[in-house]
Design an enzyme around this catalytic site. Structure first.
Site, short mmCIF file in Angstrom:
data_model
loop_
_atom_site.label_atom_id
_atom_site.label_comp_id
_atom_site.label_asym_id
_atom_site.label_seq_id
_atom_site.Cartn_x
_atom_site.Cartn_y
_atom_site.Cartn_z
CE LYS A 91 -4.71 2.28 4.52
NZ LYS A 91 -4.24 2.00 3.19
CG ASP A 92 -0.66 3.88 1.39
OD1 ASP A 92 -1.03 2.76 1.53
OD2 ASP A 92 -1.53 4.97 0.81
NE ARG A 146 -5.12 -4.82 7.00
CZ ARG A 146 -6.23 -4.24 7.41
NH1 ARG A 146 -6.92 -4.98 8.48
NH2 ARG A 146 -6.90 -3.62 6.92
NE ARG A 147 -9.40 -3.48 5.36
CZ ARG A 147 -9.35 -2.37 4.52
NH1 ARG A 147 -9.34 -2.13 3.37
NH2 ARG A 147 -9.04 -1.00 5.24
NE ARG A 168 -5.77 -1.07 -6.84
CZ ARG A 168 -4.88 -0.39 -7.68
NH1 ARG A 168 -3.94 -1.26 -8.51
NH2 ARG A 168 -4.63 0.80 -7.35
CB VAL A 171 -14.16 5.83 -1.07
CG1 VAL A 171 -15.25 5.65 -0.20
CG2 VAL A 171 -12.92 5.86 0.03
NE ARG A 174 -11.05 -0.06 -2.79
CZ ARG A 174 -10.04 -0.67 -2.30
NH1 ARG A 174 -10.05 -1.37 -1.37
NH2 ARG A 174 -8.77 -0.64 -3.05
CB CYS A 261 1.92 -1.81 2.56
SG CYS A 261 1.72 -1.28 0.76
#
Length: 335
Positions: A91-92, A146-147, A168, A171, A174, A261
């Protein structure tokens, strides 16, 4: 990942250098690929950590453009001969094909869905209901327009109180916003959490009916130089044709929309019976006040033209989205 091992290499064959970003997720993904390449070729693989602009910039992806910020440094290393091949989150990848490089393999896709990681393990409905009772909106973090677009549209449709917060970080960072009480939940890719062995932290899988993923989400891309035909042929054993064809349709939609993206664009291609490919596309604005959803179906013959057929499906659906007003929803389009 599958494929039959090649003839065993001669002892002492030099290690292949695999370029990877330094994040825990990138290292986990690259480690998976490295083990498979060693199994197939008999050659050791060493990971070469490379820092990309997207890793060092603290700006929001929407501000720095998103397209290629996690990829360019790896591609430069390939073209300069500092590494032999690279692994990316597909996706990147920018949709334009790079000169001198080849997409040698797209392994079988992981779970495509987004995942909610919420306080107390609550699902989205439970979280919103609980906090409405406390007199405030649910604060949900994501770095993805998008989310944001799809979460906010969901909330508007239900009259629910929800606030999306731009974040940003990796994982750990976040999820730390949730465990530290700064946010009520974050949305992450299920595939990444699975690859990190952290699927137990998922409160809810957000099915495509609620949130369509990013084009190429859950898939990996393995690149090498076009000149290294022997390595390209070995890496091709990791390719999964149905995944490659599906993401070709999704990326064609993205390319036709001229969106990067980080744009509020979603696309998911799924296989039905008798090799029919269904492509769902979404374009919206981040505040969720306008969300354009369309789908297209087409039979795909799994031969050497399969990617071309899939791209045609993506181009056609993108054209319909543009006719429906998609350009105005995306804001500035990528060039």
């Amino acid at each position: 990942m599958n494929g039959q091992p090649l003839t065993e290499q001669a002892p002492g064959a030099p290690a292949l250098r695999l370029g990877t970003r330094r994040s825990a997720l990138a290292m986990a993904q690259s480690g998976m690929v490295a083990r498979e390449v060693t199994r197939l070729t008999g050659r050791p693989v060493e990971l070469v950590e490379i820092t990309t602009y997207g890793d060092t910039s603290r700006e929001a992806l929407a501000q720095i453009g998103g397209t290629g910020v996690f990829v360019s440094a790896l591609r430069d290393a390939l073209l300069e001969g500092r590494i032999d091949f690279a692994v990316h989150s597909l996706k990147d990848l920018p949709t334009a094909a790079p000169e001198g490089l080849v997409l040698a393999a797209v392994p079988e896709r992981e779970d495509v869905r987004d995942a909610l990681v919420a306080a107390e393990g609550l699902n989205l409905d439970e979280l919103v209901e609980k906090l409405a009772g406390a007199g405030r909106p649910a604060r949900i973090g994501t770095g993805s327009p998008r989310r944001m677009a799809q979460l906010n549209a969901w909330a508007i449709a239900r009259g629910a109180q929800l606030e999306t917060v731009a974040i940003r970080g990796n994982v750990d960072t976040r999820i730390g916003y949730v465990t530290g009480g700064e946010l009520d939940a974050v949305v992450l890719a299920t595939a990444g959490l699975n690859r990190l062995g952290r699927s137990a932290e998922i409160s809810q899988h957000l099915d495509p009916e609620l949130m369509i993923p990013a084009p190429g989400q859950g898939a990996l891309a393995i690149e090498c130089t076009a000149a290294d035909t022997e390595l390209a042929a070995a890496l091709a054993l990791l390719d999964h044709a149905p995944t490659r064809v599906a993401v070709a349709a999704e990326r064609a939609l993205l390319a036709t929309l001229e969106a990067g993206c980080s744009a509020p664009v979603a696309a998911l291609a799924t296989w039905g019976q008798e090799n029919e490919l269904r492509l769902d596309g979404v374009v919206g604005n981040p505040d969720g006040t306008a969300l354009l959803k369309m789908s297209a179906n087409g039979p795909i013959v799994l031969d050497e033209t399969a990617e071309q057929q899939a791209r045609a499906l993506g181009h056609a659906l993108a054209a319909r989205l543009l006719d429906g007003g998609a350009a105005a929803l995306m804001g500035e389009r990528a060039r």
